[in-house]
Design a protein around this motif. Structure first.
Motif, short mmCIF file in Angstrom:
data_model
loop_
_atom_site.label_atom_id
_atom_site.label_comp_id
_atom_site.label_asym_id
_atom_site.label_seq_id
_atom_site.Cartn_x
_atom_site.Cartn_y
_atom_site.Cartn_z
N SER A 246 0.83 -1.22 0.00
CA SER A 246 0.00 0.00 0.00
C SER A 246 0.86 1.26 0.00
N GLU A 247 2.02 1.18 0.63
CA GLU A 247 2.92 2.33 0.63
C GLU A 247 3.52 2.53 -0.76
N ILE A 248 3.79 1.42 -1.45
CA ILE A 248 4.28 1.50 -2.83
C ILE A 248 3.22 2.12 -3.72
N VAL A 249 1.97 1.70 -3.52
CA VAL A 249 0.86 2.24 -4.32
C VAL A 249 0.69 3.73 -4.06
N ARG A 250 0.70 4.12 -2.80
CA ARG A 250 0.54 5.54 -2.46
C ARG A 250 1.67 6.37 -3.05
N SER A 251 2.89 5.87 -2.95
CA SER A 251 4.03 6.61 -3.51
C SER A 251 3.94 6.70 -5.03
N GLY A 252 3.47 5.62 -5.66
CA GLY A 252 3.31 5.63 -7.10
C GLY A 252 2.27 6.64 -7.54
N LEU A 253 1.17 6.74 -6.81
CA LEU A 253 0.12 7.70 -7.14
C LEU A 253 0.60 9.14 -6.99
N THR A 254 1.33 9.40 -5.93
CA THR A 254 1.81 10.76 -5.69
C THR A 254 2.92 11.17 -6.66
N SER A 255 3.50 10.19 -7.37
CA SER A 255 4.57 10.51 -8.31
C SER A 255 4.05 11.07 -9.64
N VAL A 256 2.75 10.91 -9.88
CA VAL A 256 2.17 11.43 -11.12
C VAL A 256 2.12 12.95 -11.04
N GLU A 257 2.58 13.60 -12.10
CA GLU A 257 2.69 15.06 -12.11
C GLU A 257 1.32 15.73 -11.92
N LYS A 258 1.30 16.78 -11.11
CA LYS A 258 0.05 17.50 -10.84
C LYS A 258 -0.51 18.17 -12.10
N GLY A 259 0.40 18.52 -13.03
CA GLY A 259 -0.05 19.16 -14.26
C GLY A 259 -1.01 18.27 -15.04
N GLN A 260 -0.74 16.96 -15.05
CA GLN A 260 -1.62 16.04 -15.77
C GLN A 260 -2.97 15.94 -15.08
N ILE A 261 -2.94 15.98 -13.77
CA ILE A 261 -4.20 15.91 -13.01
C ILE A 261 -5.04 17.16 -13.27
N GLU A 262 -4.39 18.30 -13.24
CA GLU A 262 -5.11 19.56 -13.49
C GLU A 262 -5.67 19.60 -14.91
N ALA A 263 -4.89 19.08 -15.88
CA ALA A 263 -5.35 19.05 -17.27
C ALA A 263 -6.57 18.15 -17.42
N ALA A 264 -6.55 17.02 -16.72
CA ALA A 264 -7.67 16.08 -16.78
C ALA A 264 -8.93 16.70 -16.17
N ARG A 265 -8.75 17.37 -15.04
CA ARG A 265 -9.91 17.99 -14.38
C ARG A 265 -10.47 19.12 -15.22
N SER A 266 -9.59 19.88 -15.86
CA SER A 266 -10.04 21.00 -16.68
C SER A 266 -10.75 20.53 -17.95
N SER A 267 -10.47 19.27 -18.36
CA SER A 267 -11.12 18.74 -19.56
C SER A 267 -12.49 18.15 -19.27
#
Length: 216
Positions: free
Chosen positions: A104-125
């Motif tokens: 679960s710690e590996i999963v959490r770290s993997g999720l947090t490694s994704v760039e915030k810019g991609q998340i913001e772009a997805a939300r804005s779309s």
């Protein structure tokens, strides 16, 4: 050393029977621990009030306990509160608890490694949080998680040998029984056991490298 005596058909069959139990326990533990780890990792990543904090405490507690202690707990302590498990299921439960916390710690770290810019772009779309998590964050995170996750799976397979402490009839248990028949069987038997572990773990590492290098 007596290789001929140690490698009789009956001894080899006996070791393979133990190895089959080892593989069963490892496979079931991998499946259940991975499912739980994904759920726990996502919940911690989502930072849900109270839930995320409680899970963080539990994960850190379990990660800092020796697996052997957890095996003792599931087999010897749970019956004291009315939960009696067979050796087979006690070993699986202990491994699932321990490995789920590690994964679960590996999963959490993997999720947090994704760039915030991609998340913001997805939300804005127009994607909502769940859609962004499922379609954007999780696929990229899982790809980055492959090496540490497979490494943890390899550790899990080796950790099944600790279940010998509760006399689970797995590979190491059967190896000890054979060694008890003749002291000259010790080195040949353990050499064969080492080869059996190596073959499976090396195969897992090869699969991990291929998955890591596979084009998206």
């Amino acid at each position: 050393m007596d290789f001929l005596g140690a490698y009789t058909p009956s001894h080899l069959t006996f070791l393979l029977e133990g190895f089959w139990i080892t593989l069963q326990v490892a496979f079931l533990s991998i499946v259940f621990s991975f499912v739980i780890a994904i759920i726990v990792g996502v919940l911690r990543y989502a930072r849900i009030p109270v839930v995320s904090r409680v899970l963080a405490v539990l994960v850190e507690l379990i990660r800092n306990l020796p697996l052997l202690l957890i095996i003792f707990f599931t087999y010897f302590a749970l019956p004291e509160i009315g939960i009696k498990l067979d050796k087979y299921y006690a070993a699986i439960l202990a491994l699932v608890i321990f490995e789920a916390a590690m994964l679960s710690e590996i999963v959490r770290s993997g999720l947090t490694s994704v760039e915030k810019g991609q998340i913001e772009a997805a939300r804005s779309s127009g994607l909502n949080y769940v859609q962004t998590l499922w379609h954007i964050i999780l696929p990229q995170a899982l790809r980055r998680m492959v090496p540490p996750i497979v490494s943890q799976f390899i550790s899990l397979l080796k950790d099944t040998s600790l279940a010998v402490i509760i006399a689970l009839p797995e590979l190491m248990n059967h190896a000890q029984i054979i060694n008890g028949r003749n002291v000259n069987y010790v080195i040949p038997t353990f050499l064969l056991v080492a080869v059996m572990y190596f073959v499976v773990n090396y195969a897992l590492s090869i699969i991990a490298k291929r998955l890591e290098n596979k084009p998206a």
